[in-house]
Scaffold this motif. Structure first.
Motif, mmCIF file in Angstrom:
data_model
loop_
_atom_site.group_PDB
_atom_site.id
_atom_site.type_symbol
_atom_site.label_atom_id
_atom_site.label_comp_id
_atom_site.label_asym_id
_atom_site.label_seq_id
_atom_site.Cartn_x
_atom_site.Cartn_y
_atom_site.Cartn_z
ATOM 1 N N THR A 1 2.910 2.431 0.333
ATOM 2 C CA THR A 1 4.039 3.243 0.772
ATOM 3 C C THR A 1 4.600 4.081 -0.372
ATOM 4 O O THR A 1 4.632 3.639 -1.524
ATOM 5 C CB THR A 1 5.144 2.332 1.347
ATOM 6 O OG1 THR A 1 4.588 1.535 2.385
ATOM 7 C CG2 THR A 1 6.313 3.137 1.884
ATOM 8 N N VAL B 1 12.146 7.641 7.775
ATOM 9 C CA VAL B 1 10.774 7.169 7.575
ATOM 10 C C VAL B 1 9.814 8.196 8.182
ATOM 11 O O VAL B 1 9.983 8.620 9.323
ATOM 12 C CB VAL B 1 10.538 5.791 8.222
ATOM 13 C CG1 VAL B 1 9.103 5.327 7.967
ATOM 14 C CG2 VAL B 1 11.529 4.761 7.679
ATOM 15 N N ILE C 1 9.094 6.780 2.797
ATOM 16 C CA ILE C 1 10.512 6.470 3.038
ATOM 17 C C ILE C 1 11.370 7.410 2.208
ATOM 18 O O ILE C 1 11.143 7.559 0.993
ATOM 19 C CB ILE C 1 10.825 5.016 2.664
ATOM 20 C CG1 ILE C 1 9.952 4.054 3.488
ATOM 21 C CG2 ILE C 1 12.307 4.705 2.869
ATOM 22 C CD1 ILE C 1 10.073 2.615 3.055
ATOM 23 N N TYR D 1 7.925 -2.376 3.208
ATOM 24 C CA TYR D 1 6.928 -1.696 4.055
ATOM 25 C C TYR D 1 5.508 -2.081 3.660
ATOM 26 O O TYR D 1 4.635 -2.244 4.512
ATOM 27 C CB TYR D 1 7.127 -0.177 3.994
ATOM 28 C CG TYR D 1 7.842 0.348 5.226
ATOM 29 C CD1 TYR D 1 7.136 0.945 6.263
ATOM 30 C CD2 TYR D 1 9.217 0.212 5.367
ATOM 31 C CE1 TYR D 1 7.779 1.413 7.401
ATOM 32 C CE2 TYR D 1 9.872 0.680 6.503
ATOM 33 C CZ TYR D 1 9.145 1.277 7.518
ATOM 34 O OH TYR D 1 9.788 1.718 8.647
#
Length: 335
Positions: free
Chosen positions: A279, A233, A244, A267
């Protein structure tokens, strides 16, 4: 006994800072000296332009006069380089003091103006060392970014004239991880590749692109009693979002894409703060089928990116073939 234990480290830091500053000042003066020498050679050369061989004669004559007294920095080859330096960077005020002479020497061999301007802008913006600039040129960073974006966008982002709007503006495909030291003929597991990335984290961040910082590895995700682990991450301060990365040492499958999509959703719904952007998920894979990626994800999906990695740098011929292929695909889509 010293009352203040920080005295010695403080003084060492002062010495190191002063030395670094002195080195930069000396290098900058040397760069300006070479530019002025190149300018003077060029001006003299123009006076003898009616003689086709005057330039060659002039450089040879100067080397014979200067090299015995001033050393190898004034050989024929070096004097020709100084002349080229002035011809490419003909305005003294355009010289970047953040760049060393070693970096300028690397830039002089780049014939394409836009490509050279890109590396200058990126070097200054990211404070690249000579080694980092050399690595980015050798790994064909400019050409790889052109595969996913157009020339004007690539230059605009490098010059800070435009902020990246989505993952494809800064994430390269393919990525080259030759610095990990893994041989492509060797058998290795995903955990081996992950550990190698952590060991060479600084180089990996450079390859990832601008604005990345490391957050954690093997992030544990709890979903109603089940446990999952996201490989790596990161956070990108330019895009203001989590990133990610899932590592796959096999050819990418639609199940891999679905797994990463689940981590991205988690996330977005649990970790992301209100002011942050959605994300991004990157599937770092040994091989991929772009069609599988296209039809597994929703249309216009911008937050899941599949990037193929290589454990060695490509040859110039291989890279040109890839660029040509991408351009042909682009033209087909336009029609």
């Amino acid at each position: 006994m010293l009352q203040n234990q920080s005295l010695i480290p403080d003084i060492k830091s002062i010495i190191a800072t002063a030395r670094d500053k002195a080195i930069r000042v000396v290098d900058n003066e040397r760069t300006i000296m070479y530019w002025n020498i190149g300018k003077r050679i060029f001006e003299e050369e123009q006076q003898g332009k009616d003689r086709a061989d005057y330039g060659t004669y002039l450089i040879k004559f100067l080397a014979e006069q200067l090299q015995p007294e001033y050393g190898s920095g004034f050989s024929i080859r070096q004097l020709e380089r100084y002349r080229q330096f002035y011809r490419i960077f003909s305005i003294a005020s355009a010289l970047r003091t953040q760049l060393s002479w070693t970096q300028y020497k690397m830039l002089l061999v780049i014939d394409n103006h836009d490509k050279r301007e890109f590396y200058i802008a990126e070097s200054v913006k990211n404070n690249w060392t000579s080694r980092q600039l050399e690595r980015q040129i050798n790994s064909s960073l400019y050409e790889r970014l052109l595969m996913s974006s157009d020339r004007d966008d690539v230059l605009a982002v490098a010059r800070n004239e435009k902020q990246p709007s989505d993952a494809r503006d800064i994430i390269k495909d393919p990525m080259y991880l030759e610095f990990l030291g893994l041989k492509r003929e060797s058998s290795y597991y995903e955990k081996d590749l992950e550990q190698a990335i952590i060991t060479h984290l600084q180089d990996f961040l450079l390859e990832l692109g601008n604005g990345f910082s490391f957050v954690t590895r093997q992030k544990r995700i709890h979903i109603e009693g089940d446990e999952f682990f996201a490989d790596l991450v990161f956070y990108n301060r330019i895009l203001q979002c989590f990133v990610i990365i899932e590592i796959k040492t096999h050819k990418l499958t639609h199940q891999d894409i679905g797994q990463l999509q689940m981590y991205v959703n988690y996330y977005d719904r649990v970790e992301k703060l209100p002011h942050e952007n959605p994300t991004i998920g990157i599937l770092l894979c040994a091989n991929k089928n772009d069609g599988v990626v296209k039809f597994t994800l929703p249309e216009n999906e911008k937050n899941i990116v599949a990037s193929q990695y290589g454990l060695y740098l490509p040859s110039e011929k291989q890279l040109l073939e890839e660029v040509k292929k991408e351009l042909e695909n682009f033209e087909e889509k336009k029609q």
